[in-house]
Design an enzyme around this catalytic site. Sequence first.
Site, PDB file in Angstrom:
ATOM      1  N   GLU A  11       0.847  -1.212   0.000  1.00 31.82           N
ATOM      2  CA  GLU A  11       0.000   0.000   0.000  1.00 31.82           C
ATOM      3  C   GLU A  11       0.882   1.262   0.000  1.00 31.82           C
ATOM      4  O   GLU A  11       1.915   1.311   0.676  1.00 31.82           O
ATOM      5  CB  GLU A  11      -0.876  -0.010   1.258  1.00 31.82           C
ATOM      6  CG  GLU A  11      -1.823   1.184   1.332  1.00 31.82           C
ATOM      7  CD  GLU A  11      -2.734   1.187   2.558  1.00 31.82           C
ATOM      8  OE1 GLU A  11      -2.391   0.559   3.589  1.00 31.82           O
ATOM      9  OE2 GLU A  11      -3.798   1.831   2.484  1.00 31.82           O
ATOM     10  N   LYS A  48      -9.584   2.492  -2.445  1.00 30.63           N
ATOM     11  CA  LYS A  48      -9.884   2.004  -1.082  1.00 30.63           C
ATOM     12  C   LYS A  48     -11.293   2.427  -0.699  1.00 30.63           C
ATOM     13  O   LYS A  48     -11.627   3.624  -0.708  1.00 30.63           O
ATOM     14  CB  LYS A  48      -8.851   2.578  -0.114  1.00 30.63           C
ATOM     15  CG  LYS A  48      -8.854   1.993   1.283  1.00 30.63           C
ATOM     16  CD  LYS A  48      -7.661   2.574   2.061  1.00 30.63           C
ATOM     17  CE  LYS A  48      -7.402   1.892   3.375  1.00 30.63           C
ATOM     18  NZ  LYS A  48      -6.144   2.359   3.998  1.00 30.63           N
ATOM     19  N   CYS A  70      -5.880  -2.710   2.468  1.00 35.71           N
ATOM     20  CA  CYS A  70      -5.650  -2.566   3.909  1.00 35.71           C
ATOM     21  C   CYS A  70      -6.936  -2.621   4.754  1.00 35.71           C
ATOM     22  O   CYS A  70      -7.473  -3.694   4.977  1.00 35.71           O
ATOM     23  CB  CYS A  70      -4.850  -1.296   4.155  1.00 35.71           C
ATOM     24  SG  CYS A  70      -3.956  -1.341   5.729  1.00 35.71           S
TER      25      CYS A  70
HETATM   26  N1  LIG Z   1      -3.821   1.284   7.463  1.00 30.14           N
HETATM   27  C1  LIG Z   1      -5.026   0.765   7.279  1.00 30.14           C
HETATM   28  O1  LIG Z   1      -5.713   1.078   6.339  1.00 30.14           O
HETATM   29  C2  LIG Z   1      -5.612  -0.241   8.206  1.00 30.14           C
HETATM   30  C3  LIG Z   1      -4.943  -0.586   9.472  1.00 30.14           C
HETATM   31  O2  LIG Z   1      -3.805  -0.251   9.758  1.00 30.14           O
HETATM   32  C4  LIG Z   1      -5.756  -1.401  10.382  1.00 30.14           C
HETATM   33  O3  LIG Z   1      -6.897  -1.745  10.029  1.00 30.14           O
HETATM   34  O4  LIG Z   1      -5.298  -1.712  11.478  1.00 30.14           O
END
Ligand SMILES: NC(=O)CC(=O)C(=O)O
Length: 273
Positions: free
Chosen positions: A27, A111, A152
């Site tokens: 990401e 996202k 994520c």
């Molecule tokens: N960084 C993210 O989008 C998500 C995350 O770090 C988590 O759900 O914990």
Amino acid sequence: NNIAVARKAVAAAAASVPKPDLIVLPEVWNSPYAVTAFREYSERVPAVKDGAEVAGTTEGESITALREMARDAGVWLIGGSIPEIEDGTENIYNTLTAYNPEGKIVAKHRKVHLFDIDIPGRQTFKESETLSAGTWLTSFEAPFGKIGVGICYDVRFPEMAMIAARQGCVAMIYPAAFNTTTGPMHWTLLQRSRANDNQIYVAMCSPARHPGAAYQAYGHSSVVNPLGDVVAEADETEAIVYADIDTDMLATTRRNLPVTIQRRFDVYDDVSK
Ligand SMILES: NC(=O)CC(=O)C(=O)O
């Protein structure tokens, strides 16, 4: 710079034997993971419709580089995500692109669930301060199976993986950047949950942890099989992990534990009602 690092990593992964069919990057690999940085590092990303690029849209240098990486290595590539600036609105999105071995974009995912959390004294982050949320679910067809993607925080929402599995995906793949608070809590648990619930492969690809970064990434890129076993896992340092998507294993899991055909939608109908 980060493009050179990504290029080297893709070439190194592609040079391994047997050669991988699909390579995944993490990401927001072209920018610090910080709401204050996303606009500065944002780039144009071509529009994609029905698995093909819409002609005439412009693109930034990371997208051009990702095309070249896929084409030069002759692999399918999930190019992690980068901050995207949208033509016209100037909205910023956290956007993933996937490429075929000819370097054509076959999928674009923004996202959907923005990472807005507040664990006082431990981890506070509010992507919605600068990012807008995506509004569609994304998958693409490849010779080794249909692949669903998320980014994520999307992994925390089981509906996305369930829909992908019900649409025939053999894997859900999430470029991701958990942190040193939420990573130890949930990184592995979430992947195992999504994999076991849906009897699919689940993989998450993280940036390595950089000691000087304000956001301490958890690392631990990993792959989980349809039984919920972790079959490959890195630590927090820079690494490449390898795993097979074994569709026979997926079919055997579904035959032995036939939950995917035993669901009672006549009883629970539509969970969003
Ligand atoms: N960084 C993210 O989008 C998500 C995350 O770090 C988590 O759900 O914990």
